[in-house]
Design a protein around this motif. Structure first.
Motif, PDB file in Angstrom:
ATOM      1  N   ASP A 976       0.850  -1.200   0.000  1.00 59.58           N
ATOM      2  CA  ASP A 976       0.000   0.000   0.000  1.00 59.58           C
ATOM      3  C   ASP A 976       0.881   1.244   0.000  1.00 59.58           C
ATOM      4  O   ASP A 976       1.551   1.557   0.987  1.00 59.58           O
ATOM      5  CB  ASP A 976      -0.896  -0.024   1.235  1.00 59.58           C
ATOM      6  CG  ASP A 976      -1.948   1.073   1.209  1.00 59.58           C
ATOM      7  OD1 ASP A 976      -1.820   1.995   0.386  1.00 59.58           O
ATOM      8  OD2 ASP A 976      -2.880   1.020   2.034  1.00 59.58           O
ATOM      9  N   GLN A 978      -0.066   4.378  -0.103  1.00 57.33           N
ATOM     10  CA  GLN A 978      -0.556   5.398   0.825  1.00 57.33           C
ATOM     11  C   GLN A 978      -0.119   5.100   2.248  1.00 57.33           C
ATOM     12  O   GLN A 978       0.240   6.017   2.993  1.00 57.33           O
ATOM     13  CB  GLN A 978      -2.088   5.476   0.749  1.00 57.33           C
ATOM     14  CG  GLN A 978      -2.679   6.524   1.687  1.00 57.33           C
ATOM     15  CD  GLN A 978      -4.167   6.712   1.453  1.00 57.33           C
ATOM     16  OE1 GLN A 978      -4.613   6.841   0.327  1.00 57.33           O
ATOM     17  NE2 GLN A 978      -4.936   6.726   2.538  1.00 57.33           N
ATOM     18  N   CYS A 981       3.402   6.219   2.552  1.00 55.42           N
ATOM     19  CA  CYS A 981       3.486   7.671   2.702  1.00 55.42           C
ATOM     20  C   CYS A 981       3.080   8.087   4.117  1.00 55.42           C
ATOM     21  O   CYS A 981       3.687   8.994   4.704  1.00 55.42           O
ATOM     22  CB  CYS A 981       2.588   8.357   1.688  1.00 55.42           C
ATOM     23  SG  CYS A 981       3.163   8.224  -0.020  1.00 55.42           S
ATOM     24  N   ASP A1027       2.800   9.877  -7.359  1.00 57.51           N
ATOM     25  CA  ASP A1027       2.226   8.619  -7.836  1.00 57.51           C
ATOM     26  C   ASP A1027       0.800   8.438  -7.334  1.00 57.51           C
ATOM     27  O   ASP A1027      -0.084   7.989  -8.070  1.00 57.51           O
ATOM     28  CB  ASP A1027       3.092   7.444  -7.380  1.00 57.51           C
ATOM     29  CG  ASP A1027       4.411   7.378  -8.123  1.00 57.51           C
ATOM     30  OD1 ASP A1027       4.529   8.049  -9.167  1.00 57.51           O
ATOM     31  OD2 ASP A1027       5.327   6.667  -7.662  1.00 57.51           O
ATOM     32  N   LEU A1028       0.577   8.777  -6.067  1.00 56.10           N
ATOM     33  CA  LEU A1028      -0.775   8.653  -5.508  1.00 56.10           C
ATOM     34  C   LEU A1028      -1.749   9.592  -6.213  1.00 56.10           C
ATOM     35  O   LEU A1028      -2.910   9.238  -6.456  1.00 56.10           O
ATOM     36  CB  LEU A1028      -0.742   8.954  -4.004  1.00 56.10           C
ATOM     37  CG  LEU A1028      -0.246   7.836  -3.082  1.00 56.10           C
ATOM     38  CD1 LEU A1028      -0.196   8.327  -1.641  1.00 56.10           C
ATOM     39  CD2 LEU A1028      -1.148   6.615  -3.177  1.00 56.10           C
ATOM     40  N   GLN A1031      -2.676   8.037  -9.418  1.00 55.41           N
ATOM     41  CA  GLN A1031      -3.604   6.936  -9.186  1.00 55.41           C
ATOM     42  C   GLN A1031      -5.008   7.457  -8.906  1.00 55.41           C
ATOM     43  O   GLN A1031      -5.996   6.891  -9.353  1.00 55.41           O
ATOM     44  CB  GLN A1031      -3.111   6.081  -8.015  1.00 55.41           C
ATOM     45  CG  GLN A1031      -1.822   5.330  -8.271  1.00 55.41           C
ATOM     46  CD  GLN A1031      -1.350   4.562  -7.056  1.00 55.41           C
ATOM     47  OE1 GLN A1031      -2.118   4.332  -6.121  1.00 55.41           O
ATOM     48  NE2 GLN A1031      -0.085   4.150  -7.070  1.00 55.41           N
ATOM     49  N   GLN A1032      -5.086   8.553  -8.140  1.00 55.50           N
ATOM     50  CA  GLN A1032      -6.393   9.119  -7.802  1.00 55.50           C
ATOM     51  C   GLN A1032      -7.096   9.632  -9.054  1.00 55.50           C
ATOM     52  O   GLN A1032      -8.302   9.455  -9.235  1.00 55.50           O
ATOM     53  CB  GLN A1032      -6.208  10.262  -6.792  1.00 55.50           C
ATOM     54  CG  GLN A1032      -7.508  10.788  -6.206  1.00 55.50           C
ATOM     55  CD  GLN A1032      -8.158   9.757  -5.292  1.00 55.50           C
ATOM     56  OE1 GLN A1032      -7.497   9.075  -4.544  1.00 55.50           O
ATOM     57  NE2 GLN A1032      -9.477   9.639  -5.396  1.00 55.50           N
TER      58      GLN A1032
END
Length: 1424
Positions: A976, A978, A981, A1027-1028, A1031-1032
């Protein structure tokens, strides 16, 4: 005639002088007399007696056999060097001849051969000896005896030898018989020692003979004779046989007829030897005298190599128990009263080394429980020798850690028995045992003072059951007084038994008696030192000398705790004569004061602040120190003279450490190590001047400053000696055996460090490991690593260590302290940490290889094992690869202790070791992602062992290849991103909170988190968040807005909830620092984190916007804003994100207007912040907008432009344009513009306010009130206080003139939609709490008709007054105190209000009650 014939006949000569044969003589007698059987039997017996008494058997054989028997001469048979050796004369031939002769004589051949062999043994033993009292054969004698014994074995094999007759013949030559010959007879099986001893008619005589020969044997063994091996074998065989025969239970019923002589003889001989040794020690045997050699050798027989072949331990235990009984009971010449007076001379260190060596050898076979039980039995049943009993107690507590509890339990039973039936013997025994054990120091037994307080200092004491028990106690103590040491009397006086009030006379009588005895001994209880050891029973120190020791100890306690010791505080009140007459003069000895105040200076200043030093004495001290500075030569001499006083004890400590080191490589000296360690402990106490036990030192937690550790010179030298000795001993022991076979020397040595000297040891370790680590040599690293392991082994007995301030106050266990001392920041510190961790873990695995995994982990802190994993991953690419079964390696300690140790090879070997891989499976020692981040954040890139590229590659591997895919149970993230992070952000925050705790500079805010090392980790966070975000965007469908809140705001919310709430300075600063770190993180991340990536008409306010608005309103408004505005960086970041998101929508202008319109109600502080920073914000926004849109700026942004323009026009000389809507925004813009203009330029412009709208004036008055409070709160405010007053007064005057109500500003609530909700979200809570102060600050400017015109005025005034009083009582007025330079100016203004002095005077007097403004400010300054 007949007289002359008889000798001739007897001699076998005829009248002619011819010598006749023995056969002819016998034949002639038979012929002349008739045969008589009885006479024949008597004749045979007479012949046998004659044969036994004949001394020349060779001549007898010659006479029997004639010329042929010359060849059978026995001297030739046993003469190995003769040309006619035994090889030329067969045993069978001699045996045949003996049989023939025995048949002729009618004598049994066994008797004849036994006499012949015994005579030959006598001849061999009578040869010239090398010593005056020989017990050993010469080489020549040994060869002859060997030949003879071979012949005797032949006779035995053919039943031609009588053992009984042989034993009887040997005892006839007892005076010439050598002990070695007897041993050879026993070993070769000719005749056993048991048979030989039992054949002697006089047991006492044979015991005396054996005793004398054993003494001679011991003496010759210690003289290093050339036959030492034979002598040792002899002594071992004799002692083993004595023990087996003398102490073996006879359980075989068939042996009931066995004679009892042998056990009696063996026990008698063993007892004679022991008594001889004990008497010699009691008489004071001289070193290296013959007696000393005998005693030393005999005590050596109790060691394992002498009795090692005794298979069964039961006889050995019975022998040792019997020996112990003899030791304790032999020659009981001392009475209990003698023991009370003399027992301080019988401590372990003062007992004769030979006796302590005997004790230690007895301890090998007997357990502590058995020894204490045996001692109890002996004391209950026999008269004892008190010196040896008490020295035995000392040896017991020194050698057995578990003996302390056993003795305490036994003493408790003795005390219970004594008070139950008034048994004086039990009472005496208990007191003597406790005092003796206490002499060995706190590491072995609790102090006598502690025991006495625990036994009699409470209602649960033994004496509290009845008056009879009280009388018994004080009778006993009174009877002891004539024999007591002053130390014990002082204990009884200072810590008296707890006595009910009605029996107080018993106590006072005893104390009077004890004080009288002290007076007789010329010992003053008043002059007793503060830290005197009341348990040592040593000589009383002179008050001056004791005061110097008290001062040193008090300074040490002060240095470690930061507080004045309780003992010193109590002495200043309850023992003032000693405190004033001795302690203070010793403390205030004049000297040249150091430039940097040391512990002594700080201690003196603390006492002065506490009024514990008379002013006159302190003044005299200061003058003397000033005078000393003028004579540096004398001062220097004084400083140099100080260490010289410790040279002799230091030399003794060095010698004791050298003796211990010499024992490391000699396995035979292992049993003396505990005694040597006890001597080291005593020498160490003498060096450091510690005459008190640990209980007298008020340190429950060791205070250690890891940034600036300091030691006194004497402590420094002593601790360096200890640490150097430990390292050298480890190297010496490792050269002989691996750690698991080195015995308990290291644990015993560390126990010496765990007492009084532990704070100094830890301080020195801090200096070495934290500040000098990379410069340490390999032996030092290995030794200190092993020391850390053994300190961890004793962790339960060690106090916690506080490494602050400014570190957190929570104490660390000692193993965790080493984790704190090992830093991983630079290349040098990384490699040193790798060496230390490798050595410590390897030593632990080797030392405790046979124990459980929990034991291995308990000796080292989990942090140290985690650091080793971190270093392996970071420095060795091989460690990043998964291990296979073939990669598992073995571990050896031996290569590590070599000077040329290859640390990298050793570390890789440990990394692949099977046991270590098993240890890593434990959850608490496995390196997690969070642990890795905390360690990586410590790295200083400019001094890193990795290059920038290598470091970046390592970060990528660690995050994306190792921890991200690893399971959360193993410390990973389960894939994961997230979660990864989240952990990283929390690690950053934790690191920032602790970054000032140790060695960071005061300007650490200049770089991110206090260190530049964070930059690389922040870069990894930026990459992961980017990157997140991508992805969002892929997850959310086109035309929709993500509803999920951003994980960062969730982290912030959780962390803020965990912080302490409230308005205390500490809580506010902590919260402010946390929020500043949040802001820094947000600024480093994409602006979409604040607003989202896009806005849609269906859901214009995203979840992220809502979260950011909440963060601003609830937290940043109070801690990250100034003057009603956020900082420029976060304001610009939000508007960049706002524009980026809106530009991606279908109608960017509409979205901007909608969001900023919502800001007016949801987060107005963002708009006021934009007004403040508009000059720098406008060009950026305008450029970005025009690049994407051809239309003008959105309407809401234009309002900000217009507000700024209105404020600028208002302050210009020209006519002002009308204020744009909304009024509050225009008022805010005007307020910020006023703050930037000089006071003399605004007085005229403020008159224009008469033309402005009412709501704008109300809002402007509120913002000016906030500016007034900011001027009070901020010392470097751009708007000074007089200007703020004038602005507020001018606006208030305008409001009063136009009769505009303004009281609502002081009664704001969230429910007030018009004013409250808006203004309360702009002003910090601290400012709104201080509105009562602002209200009464402007009291003199209020119109006198206000109370009449405004119905709510009195209500508001009273409410404000009550809140003002509440602020004053709560102590918060210090935060609103004006700067010192402005106080007079304020007073003048308060006394002469501008323009309305006469009108408002009566009104001010009516409203102002007990706390006027001037008094409030004055009292606020005093409170501050």
């Amino acid at each position: 005639m007949s007289d002359s014939w008889v000798p001739n006949s007897a001699s076998g000569q005829d009248p002619g002088g011819r010598r006749r044969a023995w056969a002819e003589l016998l034949a002639g007698r038979v012929k002349r007399e008739k045969y008589n059987p009885e006479r024949a039997q008597k004749l045979k017996e007479s012949a046998v007696r004659l044969l036994r008494s004949h001394q020349d058997l060779n001549a007898l054989l010659l006479e029997v056999e004639g010329p042929l028997c010359k060849k059978l001469s026995l001297s030739k048979v046993i003469d190995c060097d003769s040309s006619e050796a035994y090889a030329n004369h067969s045993s069978s031939f001699i045996g045949s001849a003996l049989q023939d002769q025995a048949s002729r004589l009618g004598v049994p051949v066994g008797i004849l051969s036994a006499g012949m062999v015994a005579s030959s043994v006598g001849q061999i033993c009578t040869a010239p000896a090398e010593t005056s009292h020989p017990v050993l054969l010469t080489v020549e004698q040994r060869k002859k005896l060997s030949s003879l014994l071979e012949f005797a074995q032949y006779l035995l094999a053919h039943s031609m030898f009588s053992r009984l007759s042989f034993c009887q013949e040997l005892w006839k030559i007892q005076s010439s018989l050598l002990l070695e010959a007897v041993w050879h007879l026993h070993v070769q099986g000719i005749v056993s020692l048991q048979e030989l001893l039992e054949s002697h008619p006089d047991m006492h005589a044979v015991g005396s003979w054996l005793f004398r020969n054993l003494c001679c044997l011991c003496e010759q063994m210690e003289a290093s004779c050339q036959h030492a091996d034979v002598a040792r074998a002899m002594l071992s065989d004799f002692v083993q046989m004595f023990v087996l025969r003398g102490f073996q239970k006879n359980s075989d019923l068939r042996r009931t007829v066995e004679p009892e002589k042998m056990p009696q003889v063996t026990v008698d001989v063993l007892q004679r030897m022991l008594i001889f040794a004990l008497d010699a020690l009691a008489a004071g045997v001289q070193e290296e005298s013959s007696t000393h050699k005998i005693v030393r050798c005999w005590f050596g027989v109790f060691s394992g190599h002498t009795l090692g072949s005794v298979i069964s331990t039961d006889p050995l235990k019975r022998f040792f128990s019997h020996t112990l009984t003899q030791i304790l009971t032999h020659s009981p010449v001392l009475k209990a009263s003698d023991a009370v007076q003399m027992q301080r001379e019988w401590s372990f260190a003062r007992t004769h080394p030979l006796l302590t060596s005997l004790y230690r050898r007895l301890f090998v076979m007997l357990s502590a429980e058995e020894l204490v039980g045996h001692l109890q039995e002996v004391l209950e049943t026999q008269e004892v020798h008190w010196q040896r009993v008490l020295s035995f107690v000392s040896a017991l507590v020194v050698c057995f850690p578990e003996a302390q509890q056993l003795l305490e339990d036994w003493v408790a039973r003795l005390m219970a028995q004594a008070f139950e039936s008034c048994q004086l013997d039990s009472m005496v025994t208990a007191f003597l045992v406790v005092r003796q054990a206490a002499l060995e120091g706190p590491s072995a037994f609790l102090s006598y003072a502690d025991w006495f307080k625990a036994s009699f200092g409470s209602t649960r004491g033994y004496h509290g059951c009845s008056k009879k028990a009280l009388v018994f106690l004080f009778t006993f103590l009174s009877e002891l007084v004539p024999f007591e040491s002053p130390r014990y009397l002082q204990v009884h006086i200072l810590h008296p038994p707890l006595v009910p009030g009605k029996y107080r006379s018993l106590l006072t009588d005893y104390i009077s008696l004890a004080k009288t005895r002290l007076a007789d001994l010329k010992v003053s209880i008043e002059n007793m030192g503060l830290y005197e050891d009341l348990s040592s029973a040593g000589d009383i120190t002179e008050p001056h000398s004791q005061a110097l020791q008290d001062v040193e100890k008090a300074i040490m306690v002060f240095e470690h705790t930061g507080n004045i010791p309780v003992t010193v505080m109590e002495a200043s009140i309850f023992r003032r004569p000693y405190y004033v007459s001795h302690f203070l003069p010793a403390l205030l000895t004049p000297r040249v004061l150091p430039k940097v105040p040391d512990s002594r200076v700080a201690f003196i200043e603390s006492l002065k602040r506490a009024d514990k030093i008379p002013p006159s004495l302190y003044s005299t001290y200061c003058q003397a120190c000033s005078a000393a500075e003028e004579k540096p030569e004398d001062a220097a001499l004084g400083v140099r003279a100080e260490p010289n006083s410790a040279e002799e004890p230091l030399g003794q400590l060095t010698a004791a450490l050298g003796e211990l080191r010499a024992s490391m490589t000699d396995p035979s000296q292992r049993d003396v190590i505990s005694a040597q360690v006890a001597v080291i402990s005593e020498r160490l106490r003498a060096v450091l001047g510690h005459n008190e036990d640990d209980s007298s030192v008020e340190i429950s937690k060791i205070q250690l400053s890891i940034n600036t550790p300091r030691l006194e010179p004497r402590e420094h030298m002593a601790v360096d000696l200890l640490l150097t000795s430990f390292c050298q001993n480890l190297m010496a022991a490792s050269s002989v055996a691996p750690p698991e076979r080195q015995g308990p020397w290291a644990a015993l040595f560390v126990r010496t460090m765990c007492g009084r000297v532990l704070p100094a040891v830890l301080t020195r370790l801090c200096q070495l490991l934290r500040h000098q680590g990379p410069s340490l040599s390999a032996p030092h690293v290995l030794g200190l690593a092993a020391l850390a392991v053994h300190l961890g082994e004793s962790r339960s007995a060690l106090p916690e260590v506080d490494v602050g301030p400014p570190a957190p106050g929570a104490g660390l266990p000692v193993p965790a302290l080493f984790d704190s001392l090992l830093t991983c920041r630079t290349r040098d510190s990384l490699f040193f940490c790798l060496k230390f961790c490798t050595a410590a873990i390897s030593y632990s695995l080797c030392k405790f290889s046979s124990q459980s995994r929990d034991t291995l982990c308990s000796c080292l802190s989990p942090g140290l094992i985690k650091k080793f994993q971190f270093l392996m991953f970071r420095l060795f690419s091989e460690a990043r690869q998964p291990l296979s079964e073939e990669d598992v390696a073995s571990l050896s300690w031996r290569p590590l202790h070599l000077p040329s140790a290859d640390w990298q090879r050793a570390a890789l070997s440990l990394w692949t070791h099977r046991t270590f891989r098993e240890v890593l499976k434990e959850e608490d020692v496995h390196l997690t992602y969070q642990d890795w981040l905390h360690l990586e954040l410590e790295i200083q890139p400019e001094a890193d062992a990795l290059s920038d590229t290598e470091r970046q590659d390592f970060h990528q591997w660690a995050i994306h290849e190792h921890f991200l895919p690893e399971s959360s149970a193993s410390g990973g993230c389960d894939g994961d991103l997230q979660a990864a992070c989240t952990i990283l952000v929390n690690a950053l925050m934790d690191f920032h909170q602790s970054s000032r705790s140790y060695d960071h500079s005061e300007n650490s805010d200049l770089v991110f988190g206090g260190r530049t090392g964070n930059e690389d980790i922040i870069s990894r966070l930026q990459e992961m968040v980017a990157d997140l975000e991508l992805q969002q965007d892929l997850i959310v469908p086109l035309g929709h807005t993500p509803s999920q809140e951003h994980f960062l705001f969730e982290i912030f919310r959780r962390r803020l909830q965990a912080l302490t709430s409230g308005w205390s300075v500490a809580a506010s600063l902590q919260r402010q620092r946390e929020l500043l770190m949040y802001k820094r993180i947000l600024l480093r991340l994409p602006s979409s984190v604040l607003c989202g990536s896009s806005f849609q008409a269906e859901q214009p306010i995203t979840a992220r916007c809502e979260q950011f608005f909440h963060l601003v309103n609830s937290e940043m408004r109070n801690f990250c804003s100034h003057g009603g505005a956020l900082t420029q960086d976060i304001t610009a970041h939000f508007f960049r994100g706002l524009l980026n998101a809106c530009l991606r929508s279908r109608d960017p202008s509409l979205m901007v207007d909608f969001i900023l319109a919502k800001c007016q109600t949801k987060c107005p502080l963002i708009l006021t912040s934009a007004l403040v920073w508009w000059p720098s914000l406008e060009p950026v926004l305008l450029c970005r907008w025009r690049r994407h849109c051809q239309s003008p700026l959105p309407r809401e942004l234009q309002k900000l432009q217009e507000g700024r323009q209105f404020a600028s026009d208002f302050l210009s000389p020209e006519a002002a344009s009308p204020a744009p809507n909304p009024d509050w925004l225009s008022a805010a813009a005007l307020h910020f513009a006023i703050q930037q203009v000089r006071e003399e330029n605004i007085r005229k412009q403020l008159k224009k306010l008469d033309c402005e709208r009412e709501e704008l004036l109300v809002f402007l008055f509120f913002f000016s009130l906030m500016g007034l409070l900011s001027s009070h709160l901020t010392s470097n405010s751009t708007t000074d206080l007089p200007k703020a007053f004038h602005v507020c007064a001018a606006i208030l005057e305008c409001l009063e003139k136009r009769k505009i109500s303004w009281l609502a500003l002081f009664q704001l609530t969230e429910s007030d939609l018009r004013l409250g909700r808006l203004l309360l979200r702009v002003a910090p809570d601290q400012h709104t709490r201080l509105l009562p102060f602002a209200f009464y600050s402007l009291l003199s400017y209020f119109h006198e008709d206000a109370a009449i015109r405004e119905e709510a005025f009195l209500h508001v005034a009273v409410d404000m007054y009550l809140k003002l009083v509440q602020l004053f009582v709560a102590g918060d007025t210090s935060t609103v105190s004006p700067p010192a330079g402005r106080s007079l100016e304020l007073k003048g203004q308060a006394g002469q209000p501008r323009g309305t002095d006469n009108k408002s005077s009566s009104f001010s007097a009516a409203v102002n009650t007990s706390v006027p403004e001037k008094e409030l400010l004055t009292r606020g300054r005093a409170a501050g």
